[in-house]
Enzyme design. Structure first.
Site, mmCIF file in Angstrom:
data_model
loop_
_atom_site.group_PDB
_atom_site.id
_atom_site.type_symbol
_atom_site.label_atom_id
_atom_site.label_comp_id
_atom_site.label_asym_id
_atom_site.label_seq_id
_atom_site.Cartn_x
_atom_site.Cartn_y
_atom_site.Cartn_z
ATOM 1 N N LYS A 175 0.868 -1.181 0.000
ATOM 2 C CA LYS A 175 0.000 0.000 0.000
ATOM 3 C C LYS A 175 0.900 1.224 0.000
ATOM 4 O O LYS A 175 1.471 1.600 1.024
ATOM 5 C CB LYS A 175 -0.875 -0.015 1.251
ATOM 6 C CG LYS A 175 -2.253 0.616 1.108
ATOM 7 C CD LYS A 175 -2.260 2.079 0.785
ATOM 8 C CE LYS A 175 -1.954 2.969 1.957
ATOM 9 N NZ LYS A 175 -1.766 4.387 1.555
ATOM 10 N N GLY A 228 6.198 5.284 8.862
ATOM 11 C CA GLY A 228 5.391 6.503 8.845
ATOM 12 C C GLY A 228 5.342 7.123 10.220
ATOM 13 O O GLY A 228 6.312 7.025 10.986
ATOM 14 N N SER A 229 4.219 7.745 10.538
ATOM 15 C CA SER A 229 4.121 8.494 11.796
ATOM 16 C C SER A 229 3.923 7.569 12.998
ATOM 17 O O SER A 229 3.327 6.501 12.871
ATOM 18 C CB SER A 229 2.946 9.472 11.704
ATOM 19 O OG SER A 229 1.747 8.755 11.489
ATOM 20 N N GLU A 231 1.856 7.942 15.346
ATOM 21 C CA GLU A 231 0.422 7.809 15.626
ATOM 22 C C GLU A 231 -0.162 6.643 14.838
ATOM 23 O O GLU A 231 -0.889 5.804 15.375
ATOM 24 C CB GLU A 231 -0.329 9.104 15.243
ATOM 25 C CG GLU A 231 0.021 10.308 16.116
ATOM 26 C CD GLU A 231 1.414 10.894 15.851
ATOM 27 O OE1 GLU A 231 1.978 10.652 14.752
ATOM 28 O OE2 GLU A 231 1.954 11.578 16.746
ATOM 29 N N GLY A 233 1.618 4.288 13.544
ATOM 30 C CA GLY A 233 2.345 3.113 14.032
ATOM 31 C C GLY A 233 1.600 2.437 15.182
ATOM 32 O O GLY A 233 1.526 1.205 15.257
ATOM 33 N N GLU A 250 8.800 1.532 11.664
ATOM 34 C CA GLU A 250 9.873 2.520 11.524
ATOM 35 C C GLU A 250 9.202 3.882 11.551
ATOM 36 O O GLU A 250 8.520 4.254 10.608
ATOM 37 C CB GLU A 250 10.618 2.237 10.213
ATOM 38 C CG GLU A 250 12.012 2.781 10.241
ATOM 39 C CD GLU A 250 12.037 4.170 9.720
ATOM 40 O OE1 GLU A 250 11.891 5.108 10.556
ATOM 41 O OE2 GLU A 250 12.171 4.317 8.510
ATOM 42 N N CYS A 284 13.307 10.126 7.704
ATOM 43 C CA CYS A 284 13.094 9.666 9.087
ATOM 44 C C CYS A 284 14.379 9.764 9.890
ATOM 45 O O CYS A 284 14.361 10.055 11.073
ATOM 46 C CB CYS A 284 12.561 8.241 9.080
ATOM 47 S SG CYS A 284 13.409 7.182 7.938
ATOM 48 N N GLU A 383 9.572 15.670 16.063
ATOM 49 C CA GLU A 383 9.978 15.520 14.661
ATOM 50 C C GLU A 383 9.275 16.585 13.818
ATOM 51 O O GLU A 383 8.051 16.641 13.780
ATOM 52 C CB GLU A 383 9.616 14.119 14.155
ATOM 53 C CG GLU A 383 10.097 13.884 12.740
ATOM 54 C CD GLU A 383 9.895 12.450 12.273
ATOM 55 O OE1 GLU A 383 8.744 11.991 12.275
ATOM 56 O OE2 GLU A 383 10.889 11.805 11.897
HETATM 57 P P1 NAI Z 1 1.194 8.625 7.879
HETATM 58 O O1 NAI Z 1 1.822 7.860 8.975
HETATM 59 O O2 NAI Z 1 -0.275 8.948 7.986
HETATM 60 O O3 NAI Z 1 1.409 7.847 6.473
HETATM 61 C C1 NAI Z 1 2.311 6.803 6.232
HETATM 62 C C2 NAI Z 1 1.598 5.664 5.521
HETATM 63 O O4 NAI Z 1 0.590 5.131 6.378
HETATM 64 C C3 NAI Z 1 0.852 6.053 4.236
HETATM 65 O O5 NAI Z 1 0.934 5.004 3.298
HETATM 66 C C4 NAI Z 1 -0.580 6.198 4.708
HETATM 67 O O6 NAI Z 1 -1.514 5.981 3.682
HETATM 68 C C5 NAI Z 1 -0.664 5.093 5.742
HETATM 69 N N1 NAI Z 1 -1.720 5.272 6.731
HETATM 70 C C6 NAI Z 1 -2.250 6.441 7.208
HETATM 71 N N2 NAI Z 1 -3.226 6.188 8.094
HETATM 72 C C7 NAI Z 1 -3.334 4.842 8.194
HETATM 73 C C8 NAI Z 1 -4.169 3.967 8.943
HETATM 74 N N3 NAI Z 1 -5.106 4.428 9.775
HETATM 75 N N4 NAI Z 1 -3.982 2.633 8.813
HETATM 76 C C9 NAI Z 1 -3.038 2.142 8.002
HETATM 77 N N5 NAI Z 1 -2.238 2.917 7.242
HETATM 78 C C10 NAI Z 1 -2.383 4.255 7.337
HETATM 79 O O7 NAI Z 1 2.017 9.951 7.678
HETATM 80 P P2 NAI Z 1 1.494 11.366 7.097
HETATM 81 O O8 NAI Z 1 0.155 11.664 7.677
HETATM 82 O O9 NAI Z 1 1.582 11.319 5.650
HETATM 83 O O10 NAI Z 1 2.588 12.355 7.687
HETATM 84 C C11 NAI Z 1 2.438 12.859 9.014
HETATM 85 C C12 NAI Z 1 3.766 12.909 9.721
HETATM 86 O O11 NAI Z 1 4.279 11.600 9.897
HETATM 87 C C13 NAI Z 1 4.858 13.653 9.001
HETATM 88 O O12 NAI Z 1 4.779 15.021 9.209
HETATM 89 C C14 NAI Z 1 6.091 13.044 9.607
HETATM 90 O O13 NAI Z 1 6.405 13.675 10.824
HETATM 91 C C15 NAI Z 1 5.697 11.613 9.880
HETATM 92 N N6 NAI Z 1 6.186 10.702 8.821
HETATM 93 C C16 NAI Z 1 7.290 9.956 9.059
HETATM 94 C C17 NAI Z 1 7.813 9.147 8.073
HETATM 95 C C18 NAI Z 1 9.035 8.337 8.293
HETATM 96 O O14 NAI Z 1 9.756 8.055 7.351
HETATM 97 N N7 NAI Z 1 9.297 7.905 9.500
HETATM 98 C C19 NAI Z 1 7.217 9.087 6.732
HETATM 99 C C20 NAI Z 1 6.020 9.864 6.598
HETATM 100 C C21 NAI Z 1 5.550 10.648 7.610
#
Ligand code: NAI
Ligand code: MG
Length: 481
Positions: A175, A228-229, A231, A233, A250, A284, A383
């Site tokens: 995904k 990803g985030s 939250e 996670g 991660e 990250c 972050e």
């Molecule tokens: P996110 O954590 O919402 O998105 C990451 C992935 O998770 C995307 O594929 C998204 O579609 C998926 N996702 C979102 N909600 C989900 C759910 N309820 N169940 C399963 N999958 C879900 O991150 P977002 O909202 O795009 O960015 C917010 C913050 O997160 C950023 O400002 C940053 O601080 C952090 N982040 C950290 C990353 C890293 O590499 N550690 C990468 C992206 C964001």
């Protein structure tokens, strides 16, 4: 065209979402919609999981390791053959400078090359036991794996998760992030072209709260990898707990760069500013705090300021050091951190400059160096995920370690000192997954096990270490008398 975006790949066939819904895809450099992706959800995830389950029982499940390796090697070569197209696509979709996009695509090819070589080297153990017994421990595929990846390095995350997943014989549902799915779509086409059997890789584009949630909660998925985030996670780990499956998380960091008074100041300053502006700080493992020994604080922060002021921000084609951030929400989030820090009276030591290619509708934020930042301030704790660097003074080794370990995160640390004993002493005390000494490879190093502790997550991806996550040990005890 928008409603018909055929970006969902299940059991070897491309389709639109059953609902007909799609998601607009914007170019971060100007905010314009340039295409659309299908808004897959529960139905598509259901079909994808079934296809992956069937594929596991098919030819893929009994394929010799070297044959899997040949498919991954072909995919690696196809990625290199299509490097420029993929890089242009990645740059348009994410806003990253074209050179950075090319680097990412090369890394994607390297992931498949590295894991192609591992396919026929998934070794087990023979254990000593009682007389008359033979005990072997073999590593088996987990089964159907769900891979949920973010938008910051879409292509290379595709390689980072899928490489070890396929090398160990799993089947997958990937995904991609709704903000950056284009390179993953193209890479999935190339995977099919490389000869990956139908159902082994299924791609479901869609929203996190729909497709992502359906995938992570699906009871027939055996393992989850999420980047990803923190939250989200937590949501992933909660879903994994309900289904009694393991997950690798991660979740980013607040990684420190620790600069001692004997450091090679020029090399350290150049690297530290390069790393926090790379990918507009959306990495990250970005070193977003620079801890500077007080005896050199003024001198070193001035050097950092000089380097930060020289950073130019522009559209991907201008190929400068820094591009826009991914979307309007992220731009607002980063600007919010900058505005609040200013309001709190923290001094801006330098800002990068905007190139002529910057347009108002793009999601650009100025790379900014703040200092000195109190260790309790949000800039020193949270972050930002943008090109914002917080300078923090420290007195001695003990204080450096305390500040470095004094956040909820623990992903990577950089250590800048010529003192050999101190290098190892400090490295051992840092609660992180990777330490770089007199260098810093944010996101780099296919061979290097990577992952965090604390709020940065758990489990390891990359390198041979990832093969352990994507497999499970089976112990077979034979009594032969
Ligand atoms: P996110 O954590 O919402 O998105 C990451 C992935 O998770 C995307 O594929 C998204 O579609 C998926 N996702 C979102 N909600 C989900 C759910 N309820 N169940 C399963 N999958 C879900 O991150 P977002 O909202 O795009 O960015 C917010 C913050 O997160 C950023 O400002 C940053 O601080 C952090 N982040 C950290 C990353 C890293 O590499 N550690 C990468 C992206 C964001
Ligand atoms: Mg989100």
């Amino acid at each position: 065209m928008a409603a018909q975006a055929q970006t969902i790949f299940i059991n070897g066939a491309w389709s639109a979402a059953a609902s007909g819904a799609s998601i607009d895809v914007r170019n971060p450099s100007d905010g314009e919609v340039f295409t659309a992706i299908a808004r897959g959800a529960k139905d598509e995830v259901e079909r994808a999981v079934q296809a992956a389950r069937r594929a596991l029982a098919g030819a893929w499940g009994s394929m010799a390791g070297f044959e899997r390796g040949r498919i991954l090697a072909r995919l690696s070569q196809l990625i290199l053959d299509n490097e420029e197209d993929l890089a242009q696509l990645e740059a348009r979709d994410t806003g990253k400078p074209i050179s950075q996009a090319r680097t990412d695509i090369k890394a994607t090819a390297r992931y498949f090359e590295f894991y192609a070589g591992a396919c026929d080297k998934i070794l087990g153990d023979v254990l000593p036991f009682l007389d008359g017994f033979q005990v072997t421990v073999q590593r088996e595929a987990r089964g159907v794996v769900g891979l949920i990846i973010p938008w910051n390095y879409p292509a290379s995350m595709f390689g980072r998760t899928l490489g070890p997943a396929l090398a160990t014989g799993n089947t997958a549902i990937l995904k991609p992030a709704e903000d950056a799915s284009m390179s993953c779509i193209r890479l999935t086409q190339l995977a099919a072209q490389a000869g990956l059997p139908a159902g082994v890789l299924n791609l479901v584009t869609g929203l996190g709260e729909e497709a992502g949630a359906a995938l992570s909660n699906h009871p027939d998925v055996d393992f989850l990898s999420f980047t990803g985030s923190p939250e989200v996670g937590t949501l992933i780990q909660t879903a994994a707990a309900k289904n009694h499956v393991p997950c690798v998380l991660e979740l980013g960091g607040k990684s420190p760069q620790i600069v001692f008074d004997d450091a090679d100041a020029e090399l350290a300053a150049r690297t530290i500013v390069g790393v926090i502006t790379q990918n507009a700080g959306q990495t990250c493992s970005a070193g977003s705090r620079v801890l500077i020994q007080r005896s050199i604080y003024d001198r070193f922060s001035a050097l950092l300021a000089e380097k930060m002021a020289a950073i130019r921000v522009g559209a991907p084609a201008a190929d400068l050091q820094c591009g826009p951030v991914i979307n309007a929400t992220q731009a607002d989030k980063v600007k919010g951190f900058i505005d609040r820090a200013r309001k709190d009276g923290i001094k801006v030591l330098a800002q990068g400059g905007m190139d002529a290619s910057v347009v108002k509708t793009g999601y650009f934020v100025p790379p900014t160096l703040f200092g000195p930042v109190p260790t309790t301030h949000e800039l020193a704790q949270d972050e930002v995920f943008g090109p914002v660097l917080a300078a923090i003074p420290f007195e001695d080794e003990a204080e450096a370690i305390a500040i470095a370990n004094g956040t909820e995160y623990g992903l990577v640390a950089g250590l800048w000192t010529e003192n050999g004993a101190r290098q190892m002493r400090v490295a051992k005390k840092l609660r992180v997954g990777q330490v770089f000494i007199n260098n810093y490879g944010a996101g780099g190093g296919i061979e290097l096990p990577f992952g965090g502790v604390k709020r940065s997550g758990h489990g390891r991806e990359k390198g041979l270490e990832a093969l352990k996550e994507y497999t499970v040990a089976k112990t077979i005890v034979l009594r032969h008398g």
